[in-house]
Design an enzyme around this catalytic site. Structure first.
Site, PDB file in Angstrom:
ATOM      1  CB  SER A 132      39.995  34.764  56.307  1.00  0.00           C
ATOM      2  OG  SER A 132      40.149  34.190  55.068  1.00  0.00           O
ATOM      3  CE1 TYR A 146      41.349  39.835  54.458  1.00  0.00           C
ATOM      4  CE2 TYR A 146      41.902  37.759  53.778  1.00  0.00           C
ATOM      5  CZ  TYR A 146      40.927  38.605  54.304  1.00  0.00           C
ATOM      6  OH  TYR A 146      39.603  38.208  54.303  1.00  0.00           O
TER       7      TYR A 146
HETATM    8  N1  LIG Z   1      34.252  38.223  50.839  1.00  0.00           N
HETATM    9  C1  LIG Z   1      35.136  37.257  51.160  1.00  0.00           C
HETATM   10  O1  LIG Z   1      35.324  36.320  50.451  1.00  0.00           O
HETATM   11  C2  LIG Z   1      35.674  36.876  52.636  1.00  0.00           C
HETATM   12  C3  LIG Z   1      35.996  35.782  53.072  1.00  0.00           C
HETATM   13  C4  LIG Z   1      36.736  35.537  54.191  1.00  0.00           C
HETATM   14  C5  LIG Z   1      36.710  36.878  55.140  1.00  0.00           C
HETATM   15  N2  LIG Z   1      35.943  37.960  54.598  1.00  0.00           N
HETATM   16  C6  LIG Z   1      36.160  38.996  55.903  1.00  0.00           C
HETATM   17  O2  LIG Z   1      34.919  39.547  56.105  1.00  0.00           O
HETATM   18  C7  LIG Z   1      34.827  40.698  56.413  1.00  0.00           C
HETATM   19  C8  LIG Z   1      33.729  41.447  55.815  1.00  0.00           C
HETATM   20  O3  LIG Z   1      34.282  41.274  54.309  1.00  0.00           O
HETATM   21  P1  LIG Z   1      33.205  41.605  53.122  1.00  0.00           P
HETATM   22  O4  LIG Z   1      33.527  40.749  52.193  1.00  0.00           O
HETATM   23  O5  LIG Z   1      31.869  41.830  53.603  1.00  0.00           O
HETATM   24  O6  LIG Z   1      33.851  43.163  52.447  1.00  0.00           O
HETATM   25  P2  LIG Z   1      33.037  44.377  52.159  1.00  0.00           P
HETATM   26  O7  LIG Z   1      34.544  45.320  51.517  1.00  0.00           O
HETATM   27  O8  LIG Z   1      32.157  44.152  51.383  1.00  0.00           O
HETATM   28  O9  LIG Z   1      32.944  45.134  53.623  1.00  0.00           O
HETATM   29  C9  LIG Z   1      33.807  45.486  54.634  1.00  0.00           C
HETATM   30  C10 LIG Z   1      33.467  46.899  55.323  1.00  0.00           C
HETATM   31  O10 LIG Z   1      34.310  47.172  56.040  1.00  0.00           O
HETATM   32  C11 LIG Z   1      34.258  48.970  55.951  1.00  0.00           C
HETATM   33  N3  LIG Z   1      35.493  49.407  56.679  1.00  0.00           N
HETATM   34  C12 LIG Z   1      36.813  49.117  55.897  1.00  0.00           C
HETATM   35  N4  LIG Z   1      37.809  49.782  56.759  1.00  0.00           N
HETATM   36  C13 LIG Z   1      37.015  50.072  57.939  1.00  0.00           C
HETATM   37  C14 LIG Z   1      37.424  51.043  58.921  1.00  0.00           C
HETATM   38  N5  LIG Z   1      38.876  51.210  59.239  1.00  0.00           N
HETATM   39  N6  LIG Z   1      36.401  51.223  59.826  1.00  0.00           N
HETATM   40  C15 LIG Z   1      35.304  50.984  59.497  1.00  0.00           C
HETATM   41  N7  LIG Z   1      34.933  50.267  58.710  1.00  0.00           N
HETATM   42  C16 LIG Z   1      35.585  50.100  57.725  1.00  0.00           C
HETATM   43  C17 LIG Z   1      34.127  48.948  54.669  1.00  0.00           C
HETATM   44  O11 LIG Z   1      33.690  50.459  54.333  1.00  0.00           O
HETATM   45  C18 LIG Z   1      33.162  47.897  54.235  1.00  0.00           C
HETATM   46  O12 LIG Z   1      31.789  48.727  54.157  1.00  0.00           O
HETATM   47  C19 LIG Z   1      36.104  41.318  56.287  1.00  0.00           C
HETATM   48  O13 LIG Z   1      36.840  41.252  57.609  1.00  0.00           O
HETATM   49  C20 LIG Z   1      36.839  40.395  55.435  1.00  0.00           C
HETATM   50  O14 LIG Z   1      38.394  40.178  55.634  1.00  0.00           O
HETATM   51  C21 LIG Z   1      35.783  38.147  53.650  1.00  0.00           C
END
Ligand SMILES: NC(=O)c1ccc[n+]([C@@H]2O[C@H](COP(=O)([O-])OP(=O)(O)OC[C@H]3O[C@@H](n4cnc5c(N)ncnc54)[C@H](O)[C@@H]3O)[C@@H](O)[C@H]2O)c1
Length: 247
Positions: A132, A146
């Protein structure tokens, strides 16, 4: 021919925003996609329900994927959580801290530990670990667990990139800026002042679309990024480069 034609790609968190969009993009470019999440994933070539923080589940997941398709070429280790009760170090419980480290960091360790040998067997491949922008800069409104987990994902990824560089496995950290998710949209519609405060930090004046992050993952997965490894691959609309933003 698609940019991922013939490649077998494992995408974790494939039921979520970035993972779902990436699975779609990868398939559009000819990949065979194994979608991994806590529950079943729609619209992939093989869906595997797996808790990526659990060692035995991760091992079994790779065994099943390899048994089905014979090889693995790309690992997109993207699953992660950002719980509401994460905040200041002063308020964070040890249990809350540990849960975030397990899902965001231990999972990446496990998916690399058991996944990279599969790429080596296939003669090389690409690993993309989702970190991130908070891995490279601090926030005054802290989410300490986080932030620490993503900083560690970045450091781990860099080192793996170096370790495997001569064996054909590239390992990069994808560092998204804030993404436009339904949850964020709802939150900011309810509180325009809070939305405006956030936008001040974004040179582009908007959040990323999940597809824009997926396109970066696609590039890192494909051979078009063949000379890129151990990188901090920021896809943040200029956020980390800005001191002041245009008005
Ligand atoms: N959305 C943002 O603004 C943002 C910004 C920077 C980084 N990220 C990172 O991007 C990645 C995806 O984020 P997103 O926005 O798509 O989130 P999201 O919550 O839409 O998707 C995350 C997915 O991971 C799955 N998950 C959670 N724990 C799990 C586990 N133990 N085993 C298997 N699956 C699991 C969830 O069920 C979900 O479907 C994450 O690592 C997040 O930290 C997101």
């Amino acid at each position: 021919m698609g940019r991922l034609a013939g490649k077998v790609c494992v995408v974790t968190g494939a039921a979520g925003g970035i993972g779902g969009e990436s699975a779609r993009r990868f398939r559009e470019e000819g990949a065979t996609v194994v979608g991994v999440d806590l529950d079943d994933v729609a619209d992939v070539d093989l869906s595997i329900a797996c808790d990526v923080a659990d060692e035995q589940s991760v091992r079994s997941m790779y065994e099943e994927a390899t048994a089905r398709f014979g090889r693995l070429d790309v690992l997109f280790n993207n699953a992660g959580i950002s719980p509401d009760d994460d905040g200041s170090v002063l308020d964070t419980t040890l249990e809350g801290w540990q849960r975030v480290q397990d899902v965001n960091l231990r999972s990446v360790f496990l998916c690399c530990k058991y996944g990279i040998p599969r790429l080596l067997e296939a003669g090389g491949g690409s690993v993309i670990n989702t970190a991130s922008f908070v891995a490279v800069m601090g926030a005054a409104t802290s989410q300490i667990s986080y932030t620490a987990s993503k900083g560690a994902v970045l450091a781990l990824t860099r080192e793996l990139g170096v370790e495997f560089a001569r064996r054909g496995v590239r390992v990069n950290a994808l560092c998204p800026g804030p993404v436009d998710t339904p949850l964020l949209r709802e939150l900011y519609a309810a509180d325009p002042a809070q939305a405006a405060r956030r936008m001040v930090h974004l040179p582009m004046g908007r959040f990323a679309a999940a597809r824009e992050i997926a396109n970066a993952a696609l590039f890192l997965a494909s051979d078009e990024s063949s000379y890129i490894t151990a990188s901090t691959f920021l896809v943040d609309g200029g956020l980390s480069g800005a001191y002041v933003t245009p008005t």
